[in-house]
Design a protein around this motif. Sequence first.
Motif, short mmCIF file in Angstrom:
data_model
loop_
_atom_site.label_atom_id
_atom_site.label_comp_id
_atom_site.label_asym_id
_atom_site.label_seq_id
_atom_site.Cartn_x
_atom_site.Cartn_y
_atom_site.Cartn_z
N LEU A 41 16.16 45.21 -15.24
CA LEU A 41 16.03 44.52 -16.52
C LEU A 41 14.60 44.50 -17.04
O LEU A 41 14.37 44.26 -18.22
N GLY A 42 13.64 44.79 -16.17
CA GLY A 42 12.24 44.73 -16.58
C GLY A 42 11.65 46.03 -17.09
O GLY A 42 10.42 46.16 -17.17
N VAL A 43 12.49 46.98 -17.48
CA VAL A 43 11.99 48.29 -17.95
C VAL A 43 10.88 48.14 -18.99
O VAL A 43 9.81 48.75 -18.88
N ASP A 44 11.13 47.36 -20.03
CA ASP A 44 10.17 47.26 -21.13
C ASP A 44 8.85 46.62 -20.68
O ASP A 44 7.79 46.94 -21.23
N ILE A 45 8.93 45.74 -19.70
CA ILE A 45 7.72 45.13 -19.14
C ILE A 45 6.94 46.16 -18.35
O ILE A 45 5.73 46.35 -18.55
N TYR A 46 7.63 46.85 -17.44
CA TYR A 46 6.96 47.83 -16.59
C TYR A 46 6.32 48.96 -17.39
O TYR A 46 5.21 49.41 -17.06
N LEU A 47 7.00 49.42 -18.44
CA LEU A 47 6.45 50.52 -19.22
C LEU A 47 5.26 50.08 -20.05
O LEU A 47 4.23 50.77 -20.10
N ALA A 48 5.36 48.92 -20.70
CA ALA A 48 4.23 48.42 -21.48
C ALA A 48 3.03 48.16 -20.58
O ALA A 48 1.89 48.49 -20.92
N GLU A 49 3.29 47.59 -19.42
CA GLU A 49 2.21 47.27 -18.48
C GLU A 49 1.61 48.54 -17.88
O GLU A 49 0.38 48.65 -17.75
#
Length: 247
Positions: A41-49
Amino acid sequence: MAKAKELINMTRDQVKIAIEEYPVAILPLGATEQHGHHLPLGVDIYLAEGISRRICEETGALLLPAVPFGYSWVWRDIPGTVSLQQHHVEAVIKDVAHSVNRYGVKTLILVNGHDANNAAMKYATRELMDELDMNVIYLFYPDIHKVMAEHCDSQTWSGMIHACEFETSLMLAVKPELVDMSKAVKEYPDRPALYGSSTISLGDLSKSGVFGDATLASVEKGEKLLESFVGKMVDLVNLAVNEPPKK
């Protein structure tokens, strides 16, 4: 290449020195929402980070902790989803900007990994222009469709990216241990005539949560995508720092 200066791991004295040397900070913006059965579920977090960290390594900017929640209304009924109202996303961006500006940050870069955050970034930045003597720019995969045409083999679903070849390839490059390619699928849901003109949402359309062909993803594609986006974003950061927009 220098290690990124991560604010969350620094002391107050280290932050003070870092800002005196280079008064630029990067705020990754993500979301907590479903990305199919093969991605966390954290795809968007991991990619932005992940992208933000690489930009910081190349520029010396200060890396702020990622915002883990965004506007995720379309997935609100799927377990694990955490959705903020859009005006709350705007408020978080503005509060962060006001906070870092008080102790010397002159340029704030918003790096977004979640498409639905784009509107909040745009309107928060406009309001901040009238409130602070600080340059704020917002970035979301520059020239995305051109870059995808160069490095991806599948077509998008109605121009959208979600749990597809694009995001899966990026995750294979950034967080491969969280990707289960044995569960990756291809799905291009039918698009109802009223989609985009009604409350019909993505959560109503896809059985798998995938919009595109995740089976074609690879780490090699992900690294090429990352290299392209990071290079373009570094250029934009340098442009913003050296030639800030006139008010």
